[in-house]
Design a protein around this motif. Sequence first.
Motif, short mmCIF file in Angstrom:
data_model
loop_
_atom_site.label_atom_id
_atom_site.label_comp_id
_atom_site.label_asym_id
_atom_site.label_seq_id
_atom_site.Cartn_x
_atom_site.Cartn_y
_atom_site.Cartn_z
N LEU A 183 -10.48 -0.80 -8.66
CA LEU A 183 -11.35 0.40 -8.80
C LEU A 183 -11.14 1.61 -8.07
O LEU A 183 -11.14 2.65 -8.70
N ARG A 184 -10.65 1.41 -6.91
CA ARG A 184 -10.29 2.56 -6.32
C ARG A 184 -9.07 3.35 -6.65
O ARG A 184 -9.04 4.54 -6.64
N MET A 185 -8.19 2.52 -7.27
CA MET A 185 -7.01 3.30 -7.85
C MET A 185 -7.47 4.20 -9.20
O MET A 185 -6.85 5.02 -9.62
N ALA B 122 1.06 4.02 -3.37
CA ALA B 122 0.79 5.20 -3.58
C ALA B 122 1.90 6.36 -4.00
O ALA B 122 1.64 7.07 -4.89
N GLN B 123 3.08 5.96 -3.73
CA GLN B 123 4.41 6.56 -4.18
C GLN B 123 4.51 6.25 -5.77
O GLN B 123 4.71 7.20 -6.51
N HIS C 275 -7.55 -3.78 -12.41
CA HIS C 275 -8.98 -4.23 -11.94
C HIS C 275 -9.43 -3.43 -10.37
O HIS C 275 -10.22 -3.83 -9.83
N LEU D 214 0.76 -1.27 -0.14
CA LEU D 214 0.04 0.13 0.12
C LEU D 214 1.09 1.19 0.02
O LEU D 214 0.56 2.18 -0.68
N SER D 215 1.76 1.40 0.84
CA SER D 215 2.41 2.71 1.01
C SER D 215 3.31 2.83 -0.18
O SER D 215 3.36 4.15 -0.51
N LEU E 168 2.17 5.42 -7.97
CA LEU E 168 0.93 5.81 -8.94
C LEU E 168 1.09 7.40 -8.73
O LEU E 168 0.76 8.27 -9.54
N ASP E 169 1.87 8.04 -7.55
CA ASP E 169 2.13 9.46 -7.35
C ASP E 169 3.03 9.99 -8.42
O ASP E 169 2.73 10.87 -9.18
N ARG F 103 -10.20 5.12 -10.02
CA ARG F 103 -10.90 6.25 -9.58
C ARG F 103 -9.92 7.64 -9.38
O ARG F 103 -10.21 8.45 -9.69
N LEU F 104 -8.95 7.26 -8.43
CA LEU F 104 -7.78 8.07 -8.21
C LEU F 104 -7.10 8.77 -9.52
O LEU F 104 -6.57 9.86 -9.53
N SER G 79 -16.56 -1.29 0.56
CA SER G 79 -16.69 -0.07 1.56
C SER G 79 -15.70 -0.22 2.71
O SER G 79 -15.25 -1.10 3.03
#
Lengths: 327, 293
Positions: free
Chosen positions: B187-189, B163-164, B185, B159-160, B166-167, B191-192, B232
């Motif tokens: 979806l949360r990513m 984010a790096q 696949h 996870l940590s 994708l950023d 969306r971002l 959720s």
Amino acid sequence: MRKPLLEVKDLQIKFETKRGTIAVSDGVSFAIGENETLCLVGESGCGKSVVAVSIMGLLPAHARVAGEIRYREADLLQCSPGEWSRFRGREIAMIFEQPMSCLNPVISAGRQIAEAYAANNRCSKREALAEARRKLDEVGIPENCFVKFPHELSGGMQQRVMIAIALACRPNLLIADEPTAALDVTVQCQILELLHCLKDRYRMSMLLITHDLGVVAEMADTVGVMYAGTMMELSGVEDFFYRPGHPYSRALMNVVAGNALSPIRGSVPHLLEPVPGCPFHARCVDAVEQCRRARPQPRIVNGRMERCHHFTGDNSGRQLDQMVSSR
Amino acid sequence: MRAVDGVSLSISRGESFGLVGESGCGKSTLGKLLLRMLEPTAGRVSYQGSDLGLLSEGDMKGLRPKLQPIFQDADGSLDPRYTVYRLLAEPLQIQGMERRKIGGMIQDLLGRVNLGTELLERHPHELSGGQRQRIGLVRALAMKPDFIVADEPAASLDLSVQAQVLDLLNSVRERDGAGLLYVSHNLRMVRLMTQRLAIMYLGKFMETGDTESFFTKPMHPYSQMLVSSLLSLDPAKRRARKNMITGEPPDPSDAPGGCRFHPRCPYRKPLCLHEEPGLKDVGNSTKVACHLV
């Protein structure tokens, strides 16, 4: 808490390597009550899988283990290998991320389930096969898959076969290590729903290991957050999501629930070079001098454990619920 | 078997386009087609107006640095005999960077994905999966690509670190104006990470449109199924999806007639079994392939 089924107390697991001793579990404690689900969360290498494997008694012989793993009245760490094997399967069963690596490729799905049942129950072959059919139906596998071999099944179906094998002996505790990480999101939902139903039907307890906070919100009663071999936080699921406590938990939550990508700076410390003070201090936005010097001891306030110098039990001003519920 | 069947899309500079679907839906194949890593049976891929299919091998070779793939598993794209230094120096040399500047540039690249210079003398097999993935990523970005196909670039990462990474992809898109096809696949990513997206099922687009309006109002029954599979983060909302999710990802070699989604669709009508719906504009820059929308 309801009467604990499994209690892990100050579990220490160390491995000797050529480059030194590594502590993959350093004072991990938690308890799981009857019919309760505990989710262990953490990044790779934090020690969550090793803890699970140690409960099954499947650690390699050179692991140095101390502490206590208490299942009902028995202290598993004091058991002989023979005594321990009486708990495996019958009392505690485990499923993994990759069912293919656990299923026998040359035996049909139905026969593998029957085998697991027959190994732990006195019964005829016919009875075992009949039981396997019932189990297949229970985990939602179409009947025609009874004679199929693992490679002929989809990933979701393979995982269902694993679950059927694990449930063949009606265990009281199911340990699931990333059971849905390799599956499509749609199939993941189906498997999680299946685990929910089976847990309620058999009043099982579950130890679920995951890195996905969505899975945690879906499944957990209690959440344990591990970092570099240490349990950083242990709290009820509502507390964890509505009032995230430990700075590491909040940082993880920010990554998934934030509206922008908010990385956690730095990277996980190497277990061979343990850092002084709090293992998370180098990445922590709230770190102060004390965090760099002294290792925080677990503190328990209002049923919530945290290892953090800042933890006083007061979580006001740390509310993330609005952010969470807006997603 | 038709892995990709009659899809059209365009991606502009600085834009991020999401491609979403279950395993086997053809999303990775489409990604490879866009980079001419595969030749299409029919149809056309053009980059800045020129048809990639008509370019000679030589011209294509000249263009390759500008079109970069990033895969989920970097193992296949890192030469096992190269050290990290050589892996990262090579793209810079190709661009004609002066030798004395290369060292500093490599340090800078490693810093952007939070890796230290102690890795420089290591070979790929001496790195962890996450480190390899990040080396693969900065190697691709060192080419200063105009267009990137990122196929589950963060799925194997924690996870940590996710984010790096994708950023970093986002900043390359925003700062250098690279176009991005983001295949995932998660979806949360998606969306971002994306502004527009397409939902793919058995080689076809089921819905295309604006990412945010997709998540607030998915139109296609399959889209609704996908969005409802998003877990959720509110434990009070668990198990609230009322068994919306049926069936399993289908076998692409055995696509059903009529609408491909009909075997799993909760709303199917007799028409759906016989006639295949085309993509229809339903306003709000959204297109949906469903008889019922």
